[in-house]
Design a protein around this motif. Structure first.
Motif, short mmCIF file in Angstrom:
data_model
loop_
_atom_site.label_atom_id
_atom_site.label_comp_id
_atom_site.label_asym_id
_atom_site.label_seq_id
_atom_site.Cartn_x
_atom_site.Cartn_y
_atom_site.Cartn_z
N ARG A 36 0.84 -1.21 0.00
CA ARG A 36 0.00 0.00 0.00
C ARG A 36 0.88 1.25 0.00
O ARG A 36 0.64 2.20 -0.76
N ILE A 37 1.91 1.28 0.82
CA ILE A 37 2.82 2.43 0.91
C ILE A 37 3.57 2.61 -0.41
O ILE A 37 3.67 3.73 -0.93
N GLU A 38 4.08 1.54 -0.97
CA GLU A 38 4.84 1.61 -2.22
C GLU A 38 3.96 2.07 -3.39
O GLU A 38 4.36 2.91 -4.20
N ILE A 39 2.75 1.53 -3.47
CA ILE A 39 1.84 1.93 -4.55
C ILE A 39 1.48 3.40 -4.41
O ILE A 39 1.44 4.13 -5.41
N GLU A 40 1.24 3.87 -3.19
CA GLU A 40 0.92 5.28 -3.01
C GLU A 40 2.05 6.18 -3.50
O GLU A 40 1.80 7.19 -4.16
N LYS A 41 3.29 5.81 -3.21
CA LYS A 41 4.44 6.60 -3.70
C LYS A 41 4.41 6.69 -5.23
O LYS A 41 4.60 7.76 -5.81
N GLN A 42 4.17 5.56 -5.88
CA GLN A 42 4.13 5.54 -7.34
C GLN A 42 2.98 6.40 -7.86
O GLN A 42 3.15 7.17 -8.81
N VAL A 43 1.82 6.28 -7.24
CA VAL A 43 0.63 7.03 -7.68
C VAL A 43 0.86 8.53 -7.52
O VAL A 43 0.56 9.32 -8.41
N ARG A 44 1.37 8.95 -6.37
CA ARG A 44 1.56 10.38 -6.11
C ARG A 44 2.60 10.98 -7.06
O ARG A 44 2.51 12.16 -7.41
N THR A 45 3.55 10.19 -7.50
CA THR A 45 4.53 10.67 -8.49
C THR A 45 3.89 10.80 -9.87
O THR A 45 4.17 11.73 -10.61
N PHE A 46 3.01 9.89 -10.19
CA PHE A 46 2.39 9.80 -11.50
C PHE A 46 1.27 10.82 -11.73
O PHE A 46 1.13 11.40 -12.81
N LEU A 47 0.43 11.04 -10.72
CA LEU A 47 -0.81 11.80 -10.91
C LEU A 47 -0.67 13.23 -11.44
O LEU A 47 -1.47 13.62 -12.29
N PRO A 48 0.27 14.04 -10.96
CA PRO A 48 0.28 15.43 -11.43
C PRO A 48 0.38 15.60 -12.94
O PRO A 48 -0.18 16.55 -13.50
N ASP A 49 1.05 14.69 -13.62
CA ASP A 49 1.24 14.82 -15.07
C ASP A 49 0.37 13.86 -15.88
O ASP A 49 0.47 13.82 -17.10
N ALA A 50 -0.47 13.10 -15.21
CA ALA A 50 -1.29 12.11 -15.91
C ALA A 50 -2.45 12.78 -16.65
O ALA A 50 -3.03 13.75 -16.14
N PRO A 51 -2.81 12.27 -17.82
CA PRO A 51 -3.94 12.82 -18.59
C PRO A 51 -5.27 12.30 -18.07
O PRO A 51 -5.92 11.46 -18.70
N LEU A 52 -5.67 12.79 -16.92
CA LEU A 52 -6.85 12.29 -16.23
C LEU A 52 -8.10 13.07 -16.59
O LEU A 52 -8.04 14.26 -16.88
#
Length: 146
Positions: A36-52
């Protein structure tokens, strides 16, 4: 309830990360704490530039987001305070307007999401024993059928 859907802005990365955390904590109780901790780190790095795509309140505050790439929905997360209010349904309808042959993957252990996708008209087309990072969280591969 009608909720506007728009593209995410880079400055919303932290707010979207918070939505991800609240959503995952409410539905992904099967995750091991270290994962859970590792996935959150990946997600928080990814989200700002993701085409959401982001569902927002009348005050333009994000309450849910979706990552759509071609005909595949890679992510759909709804703030728990807005679950059951049609927000996820609206995001899927938005995705279907771009991709009528929509596919997605869902953690098999996230039974709430599995039931939601079935109600939305998705059917299981396959299964993987591990997630995309090789962790022991089986995925169901889904395709929209209606």
């Amino acid at each position: 309830m009608s909720i506007p859907i728009r593209r995410a802005r880079r400055d919303e990365g932290e707010a979207l990360g918070d939505i991800w955390c609240r959503s995952v904590d409410a539905t992904h109780t099967f995750l091991q704490p270290a994962d859970r901790i590792e996935i959150e780190k990946q997600v928080r790095t990814f989200l700002p530039d993701a085409p959401l795509w982001v569902a927002v309140t009348s005050d333009d505050a994000p309450v849910a987001f979706m990552l759509l790439s071609g005909a595949h929905m890679h992510a759909l997360f709804v703030d728990p305070d807005f679950r059951g209010k049609g927000v996820g349904r609206m995001l899927i309808a938005h995705a279907l307007s771009y991709a009528p042959e929509l596919t997605t993957d869902v953690n098999e252990q996230n039974t709430q999401a599995v039931v939601f996708y079935e109600k939305m008209g998705f059917s299981v087309t396959g299964r993987s024993e591990r997630d995309s990072e090789g962790r022991p969280y089986p995925l169901l591969h889904l395709r929209y059928q209606r």
